[in-house]
Design a protein around this motif. Structure first.
Motif, PDB file in Angstrom:
ATOM      1  N   LYS A 142       0.761  -1.089   0.153  1.00  0.00           N
ATOM      2  CA  LYS A 142       0.097  -0.053  -0.080  1.00  0.00           C
ATOM      3  C   LYS A 142       0.873   1.192  -0.011  1.00  0.00           C
ATOM      4  N   LEU A 143       0.671   2.069  -1.063  1.00  0.00           N
ATOM      5  CA  LEU A 143       1.501   3.364  -1.035  1.00  0.00           C
ATOM      6  C   LEU A 143       0.790   4.413  -0.602  1.00  0.00           C
ATOM      7  N   THR A 144       1.132   5.477  -0.214  1.00  0.00           N
ATOM      8  CA  THR A 144       0.449   6.641   0.221  1.00  0.00           C
ATOM      9  C   THR A 144       1.579   7.709  -0.526  1.00  0.00           C
ATOM     10  N   LYS A 145       0.813   8.986  -0.778  1.00  0.00           N
ATOM     11  CA  LYS A 145       1.365   9.951  -1.365  1.00  0.00           C
ATOM     12  C   LYS A 145       2.145  10.674  -0.450  1.00  0.00           C
ATOM     13  N   TRP A 146       3.400  10.840  -0.683  1.00  0.00           N
ATOM     14  CA  TRP A 146       4.367  11.767  -0.044  1.00  0.00           C
ATOM     15  C   TRP A 146       4.016  13.408   0.215  1.00  0.00           C
ATOM     16  N   ASP A 147       4.072  13.995   1.188  1.00  0.00           N
ATOM     17  CA  ASP A 147       3.703  15.629   1.161  1.00  0.00           C
ATOM     18  C   ASP A 147       4.587  16.118   2.146  1.00  0.00           C
ATOM     19  N   VAL A 148       5.262  16.813   1.600  1.00  0.00           N
ATOM     20  CA  VAL A 148       6.435  17.770   2.367  1.00  0.00           C
ATOM     21  C   VAL A 148       5.677  18.199   3.543  1.00  0.00           C
ATOM     22  N   VAL A 149       4.577  18.727   3.602  1.00  0.00           N
ATOM     23  CA  VAL A 149       3.780  19.354   4.542  1.00  0.00           C
ATOM     24  C   VAL A 149       3.760  18.475   5.899  1.00  0.00           C
ATOM     25  N   ASP A 150       3.849  17.265   5.674  1.00  0.00           N
ATOM     26  CA  ASP A 150       3.908  16.334   6.956  1.00  0.00           C
ATOM     27  C   ASP A 150       5.015  16.394   7.663  1.00  0.00           C
ATOM     28  N   HIS A 151       6.205  17.075   6.992  1.00  0.00           N
ATOM     29  CA  HIS A 151       7.390  17.096   7.679  1.00  0.00           C
ATOM     30  C   HIS A 151       8.113  18.472   8.190  1.00  0.00           C
ATOM     31  N   LEU A 152       6.829  19.245   7.794  1.00  0.00           N
ATOM     32  CA  LEU A 152       7.249  20.730   8.094  1.00  0.00           C
ATOM     33  C   LEU A 152       6.545  20.976   9.632  1.00  0.00           C
ATOM     34  N   LYS A 153       7.317  20.634  10.583  1.00  0.00           N
ATOM     35  CA  LYS A 153       6.760  20.591  12.109  1.00  0.00           C
ATOM     36  C   LYS A 153       7.197  21.746  12.715  1.00  0.00           C
ATOM     37  N   THR A 154       8.553  22.536  12.596  1.00  0.00           N
ATOM     38  CA  THR A 154       9.095  23.683  13.398  1.00  0.00           C
ATOM     39  C   THR A 154       9.303  24.601  12.431  1.00  0.00           C
ATOM     40  N   GLU A 155       9.526  25.611  12.944  1.00  0.00           N
ATOM     41  CA  GLU A 155      10.076  26.665  12.336  1.00  0.00           C
ATOM     42  C   GLU A 155      11.287  26.582  11.489  1.00  0.00           C
ATOM     43  N   GLU A 156      12.288  25.566  12.247  1.00  0.00           N
ATOM     44  CA  GLU A 156      13.563  25.370  11.659  1.00  0.00           C
ATOM     45  C   GLU A 156      13.319  24.517  10.535  1.00  0.00           C
ATOM     46  N   ASP A 157      12.288  23.523  10.486  1.00  0.00           N
ATOM     47  CA  ASP A 157      12.169  22.741   9.401  1.00  0.00           C
ATOM     48  C   ASP A 157      11.786  23.430   8.262  1.00  0.00           C
ATOM     49  N   MET A 158      11.061  24.502   8.192  1.00  0.00           N
ATOM     50  CA  MET A 158      10.485  25.272   7.262  1.00  0.00           C
ATOM     51  C   MET A 158      11.448  26.191   6.804  1.00  0.00           C
ATOM     52  N   ALA A 159      12.360  26.657   7.675  1.00  0.00           N
ATOM     53  CA  ALA A 159      13.347  27.537   7.318  1.00  0.00           C
ATOM     54  C   ALA A 159      14.619  26.708   6.499  1.00  0.00           C
ATOM     55  N   LEU A 160      14.847  25.440   6.850  1.00  0.00           N
ATOM     56  CA  LEU A 160      15.632  24.733   6.187  1.00  0.00           C
ATOM     57  C   LEU A 160      15.199  24.375   4.913  1.00  0.00           C
ATOM     58  N   TYR A 161      13.979  24.242   4.974  1.00  0.00           N
ATOM     59  CA  TYR A 161      13.241  23.646   3.550  1.00  0.00           C
ATOM     60  C   TYR A 161      13.227  24.868   2.675  1.00  0.00           C
ATOM     61  N   LEU A 162      12.861  26.042   2.991  1.00  0.00           N
ATOM     62  CA  LEU A 162      12.711  27.204   2.089  1.00  0.00           C
ATOM     63  C   LEU A 162      14.181  27.446   1.616  1.00  0.00           C
ATOM     64  N   GLU A 163      15.112  27.479   2.570  1.00  0.00           N
ATOM     65  CA  GLU A 163      16.607  27.842   2.029  1.00  0.00           C
ATOM     66  C   GLU A 163      17.161  26.791   0.958  1.00  0.00           C
ATOM     67  N   ALA A 164      16.718  25.275   1.205  1.00  0.00           N
ATOM     68  CA  ALA A 164      17.106  24.509   0.260  1.00  0.00           C
ATOM     69  C   ALA A 164      16.399  24.773  -1.187  1.00  0.00           C
ATOM     70  N   CYS A 165      14.999  25.263  -1.075  1.00  0.00           N
ATOM     71  CA  CYS A 165      14.560  25.508  -2.073  1.00  0.00           C
ATOM     72  C   CYS A 165      15.124  26.816  -2.945  1.00  0.00           C
TER      73      CYS A 165
END
Length: 100
Positions: free
Chosen positions: A5-28
């Protein structure tokens, strides 16, 4: 043989903290792709709550979803308004000159 059983991966499920969000935005941002920047802000907005962002920016939820999708083409004013409402601060720095 059992089916996987496969589920769709969504980055939002992994953006829990402001640090997660900042690192994600920086990588993008490192990809230097305007569509990716808009989409990553959209992901962060979804993680934080699109309805609240709409209230904070004065833009409609539908307009935000469209503008912050990978296919959207938001104005710089919209990007700045979204970043302000999300509490995102960007800074500039010069990259080293390429040799040769």
């Amino acid at each position: 043989m059992t089916a996987n059983k496969l589920t769709k991966w969504d980055v939002v499920d992994h953006l829990k903290t402001e640090e997660d969000m900042a690192l994600y935005l920086e990588a993008c941002l490192e990809e230097n792709d305007p569509a990716l920047l808009a989409a990553s802000l959209g992901d962060i907005a979804r993680a934080r709550g699109m309805a609240q962002l709409a209230r904070d920016t004065g833009l409609t939820r539908e307009g935000l979803y469209k503008a912050l999708s990978g296919a959207g083409n938001p104005s710089l004013a919209t990007i700045m308004k979204v970043m302000g409402a999300l509490g995102v601060k960007l800074h500039a720095e010069f990259k080293p000159a390429h040799a040769g």
